[in-house]
Design an enzyme around this catalytic site. Structure first.
Site, PDB file in Angstrom:
ATOM      1  N   ASN A 189       0.622  -1.208   0.020  1.00 18.09           N
ATOM      2  CA  ASN A 189       0.055   0.083   0.063  1.00 18.09           C
ATOM      3  C   ASN A 189       1.015   1.278  -0.108  1.00 18.09           C
ATOM      4  O   ASN A 189       2.158   1.144   0.128  1.00 18.09           O
ATOM      5  CB  ASN A 189      -0.922  -0.031   0.930  1.00 18.09           C
TER       6      ASN A 189
ATOM      7  N   GLY B  89      -2.575 -10.019   4.090  1.00  8.50           N
ATOM      8  CA  GLY B  89      -2.197 -10.593   2.703  1.00  8.50           C
ATOM      9  C   GLY B  89      -0.777 -10.941   2.466  1.00  8.50           C
ATOM     10  O   GLY B  89       0.168 -11.176   3.391  1.00  8.50           O
ATOM     11  N   VAL B  90      -0.560 -10.897   1.003  1.00  5.34           N
ATOM     12  CA  VAL B  90       0.989 -11.102   0.619  1.00  5.34           C
ATOM     13  C   VAL B  90       2.257 -10.142   1.306  1.00  5.34           C
ATOM     14  O   VAL B  90       3.044 -10.598   1.563  1.00  5.34           O
ATOM     15  CB  VAL B  90       0.946 -11.177  -0.798  1.00  5.34           C
ATOM     16  N   ASP B  91       1.556  -8.851   1.534  1.00  2.00           N
ATOM     17  CA  ASP B  91       2.340  -7.892   2.137  1.00  2.00           C
ATOM     18  C   ASP B  91       2.811  -8.392   3.693  1.00  2.00           C
ATOM     19  O   ASP B  91       4.061  -8.368   4.017  1.00  2.00           O
ATOM     20  CB  ASP B  91       1.737  -6.449   2.244  1.00  2.00           C
TER      21      ASP B  91
ATOM     22  N   SER C  81      -3.543  -6.628  -6.219  1.00  2.00           N
ATOM     23  CA  SER C  81      -4.908  -6.114  -6.281  1.00  2.00           C
ATOM     24  C   SER C  81      -5.774  -6.907  -6.171  1.00  2.00           C
ATOM     25  O   SER C  81      -7.214  -6.695  -6.079  1.00  2.00           O
ATOM     26  CB  SER C  81      -5.104  -5.029  -7.323  1.00  2.00           C
TER      27      SER C  81
ATOM     28  N   GLY D  16      -6.714  -9.328  -3.809  1.00  3.54           N
ATOM     29  CA  GLY D  16      -7.330  -9.712  -2.605  1.00  3.54           C
ATOM     30  C   GLY D  16      -7.910  -8.667  -1.927  1.00  3.54           C
ATOM     31  O   GLY D  16      -9.050  -8.050  -2.369  1.00  3.54           O
ATOM     32  N   VAL D  17      -7.466  -8.032  -0.784  1.00  2.00           N
ATOM     33  CA  VAL D  17      -8.089  -6.847  -0.263  1.00  2.00           C
ATOM     34  C   VAL D  17      -8.525  -5.936  -1.153  1.00  2.00           C
ATOM     35  O   VAL D  17      -9.661  -5.258  -0.901  1.00  2.00           O
ATOM     36  CB  VAL D  17      -7.223  -6.283   0.776  1.00  2.00           C
TER      37      VAL D  17
HETATM   38  N1  APR Z   1       1.827 -15.864  -1.758  1.00  2.00           N
HETATM   39  C1  APR Z   1       1.316 -15.379  -2.891  1.00  2.00           C
HETATM   40  N2  APR Z   1       0.285 -14.814  -2.955  1.00  2.00           N
HETATM   41  C2  APR Z   1      -0.293 -14.619  -1.920  1.00  2.00           C
HETATM   42  C3  APR Z   1       0.088 -14.782  -0.643  1.00  2.00           C
HETATM   43  C4  APR Z   1       1.396 -15.420  -0.404  1.00  2.00           C
HETATM   44  N3  APR Z   1       1.911 -15.905   0.711  1.00  2.00           N
HETATM   45  N4  APR Z   1      -0.822 -14.204   0.339  1.00  2.00           N
HETATM   46  C5  APR Z   1      -1.621 -13.539  -0.431  1.00  2.00           C
HETATM   47  N5  APR Z   1      -1.427 -13.760  -1.453  1.00  2.00           N
HETATM   48  C6  APR Z   1      -2.547 -13.557  -2.720  1.00  2.00           C
HETATM   49  C7  APR Z   1      -3.740 -13.290  -2.445  1.00  2.00           C
HETATM   50  O1  APR Z   1      -4.621 -14.609  -2.207  1.00  2.00           O
HETATM   51  C8  APR Z   1      -4.394 -12.344  -3.571  1.00  2.00           C
HETATM   52  O2  APR Z   1      -4.707 -13.461  -4.680  1.00  2.00           O
HETATM   53  O3  APR Z   1      -2.058 -12.154  -3.003  1.00  2.00           O
HETATM   54  C9  APR Z   1      -2.919 -11.485  -3.946  1.00  2.00           C
HETATM   55  C10 APR Z   1      -2.948 -10.036  -3.466  1.00  2.00           C
HETATM   56  O4  APR Z   1      -4.026  -9.922  -2.504  1.00  2.00           O
HETATM   57  P1  APR Z   1      -3.458  -9.058  -1.119  1.00  2.00           P
HETATM   58  O5  APR Z   1      -2.265  -9.534  -0.543  1.00  2.00           O
HETATM   59  O6  APR Z   1      -4.635  -8.581  -0.163  1.00  2.00           O
HETATM   60  O7  APR Z   1      -3.032  -7.490  -1.937  1.00  2.00           O
HETATM   61  P2  APR Z   1      -3.817  -6.658  -2.483  1.00  2.00           P
HETATM   62  O8  APR Z   1      -5.230  -7.109  -2.803  1.00  2.00           O
HETATM   63  O9  APR Z   1      -2.961  -6.003  -3.662  1.00  2.00           O
HETATM   64  O10 APR Z   1      -4.262  -5.491  -1.525  1.00  2.00           O
HETATM   65  C11 APR Z   1      -3.214  -4.737  -0.927  1.00  2.00           C
HETATM   66  O11 APR Z   1      -3.661  -5.305   1.265  1.00  2.00           O
HETATM   67  O12 APR Z   1      -2.163  -6.429   2.437  1.00  2.00           O
HETATM   68  C12 APR Z   1      -2.657  -5.319   2.439  1.00  2.00           C
HETATM   69  O13 APR Z   1      -1.105  -3.905   2.938  1.00  2.00           O
HETATM   70  C13 APR Z   1      -1.389  -4.523   1.882  1.00  2.00           C
HETATM   71  O14 APR Z   1      -3.050  -2.334   2.042  1.00  2.00           O
HETATM   72  C14 APR Z   1      -2.257  -3.372   1.195  1.00  2.00           C
HETATM   73  C15 APR Z   1      -3.509  -4.388   0.585  1.00  2.00           C
END
Ligand code: APR
Length: 172
Positions: free
Chosen positions: A24, A32-34, A121, A123-124
């Site tokens: 973010n 999530g992945v972050d 993008s 996920g969240v």
């Molecule tokens: N490895 C690979 N992919 C992953 C993992 C992992 N360990 N964990 C989650 N994912 C996938 C999710 O299932 C989704 O398909 O990563 C993709 C992106 O999801 P998010 O992590 O939620 O990221 P995003 O949708 O871009 O939202 C970003 O979420 O975590 C917060 O700090 C982050 O505010 C930012 C927002």
């Protein structure tokens, strides 16, 4: 397109030059992945993020990317990309395309040969996975990035299956 691979699994296990994070604009971690990347990379990654200059209140605007060392991950770099929030940000398609493109440009500029990518993008941030997959794969297929070995790490059968379908459709 042998320079693009799809992998079902956790991106923190990737052994590549650069691991891409779906971050973010504050770039101080999250869920999530972050969250997974920061947990695996350890505190050095957060330190490296804090060292990124804040401009107009953010470290990384939507659609852009920043590169840092990778802490304890098996990579040289983490490339933090900020994707659009599908229902909030204007022109999410353009912003998602820009995010992936900036990631790959940074990878090339930093002499990376291999890069791992998540479904930014999807996920969240609520991006429909099928639409996101089309954009992500289209950017990866640009000639300027052909020297990079790009592997999508997709977390879950559903996301993997949707990316696979998009990949097959674009390679007809
Ligand atoms: N490895 C690979 N992919 C992953 C993992 C992992 N360990 N964990 C989650 N994912 C996938 C999710 O299932 C989704 O398909 O990563 C993709 C992106 O999801 P998010 O992590 O939620 O990221 P995003 O949708 O871009 O939202 C970003 O979420 O975590 C917060 O700090 C982050 O505010 C930012 C927002």
């Amino acid at each position: 397109m042998s320079d693009i691979k799809l992998h079902l699994g956790d991106i923190t296990n990737a052994k590549v030059d650069a691991i891409t994070n779906a971050a973010n604009p504050a770039m101080l971690g999250g869920g999530g992945v972050d969250g997974a990347i920061h947990r695996a990379a350890g505190p050095a990654l957060l330190e490296a993020c804090r060292a990124i200059a804040v401009k107009d209140g953010v470290r990384c605007p939507i659609g852009e990317a920043r590169i840092t060392p990778a802490g304890d991950l098996q990579a040289k770099y983490v490339i933090h990309a900020v994707g659009p929030r599908y229902h909030l940000d204007p022109k999410p398609q353009r912003l998602l395309r820009s995010a992936y493109s900036n990631v790959l440009q940074l990878a090339v500029e930093n002499d990376c040969h291999t890069v791992a990518l998540p479904a930014i993008s999807c996920g969240v941030y609520g991006y429909p996975i099928d639409e996101a997959a089309e954009i992500a794969l289209d950017v990866c297929m640009q000639a300027e990035f052909s020297t990079l070995q790009k592997t999508f790490y997709l977390f879950g059968e559903e996301t993997f299956g949707i990316f696979q379908a998009a990949f097959t459709a674009q390679n007809r």
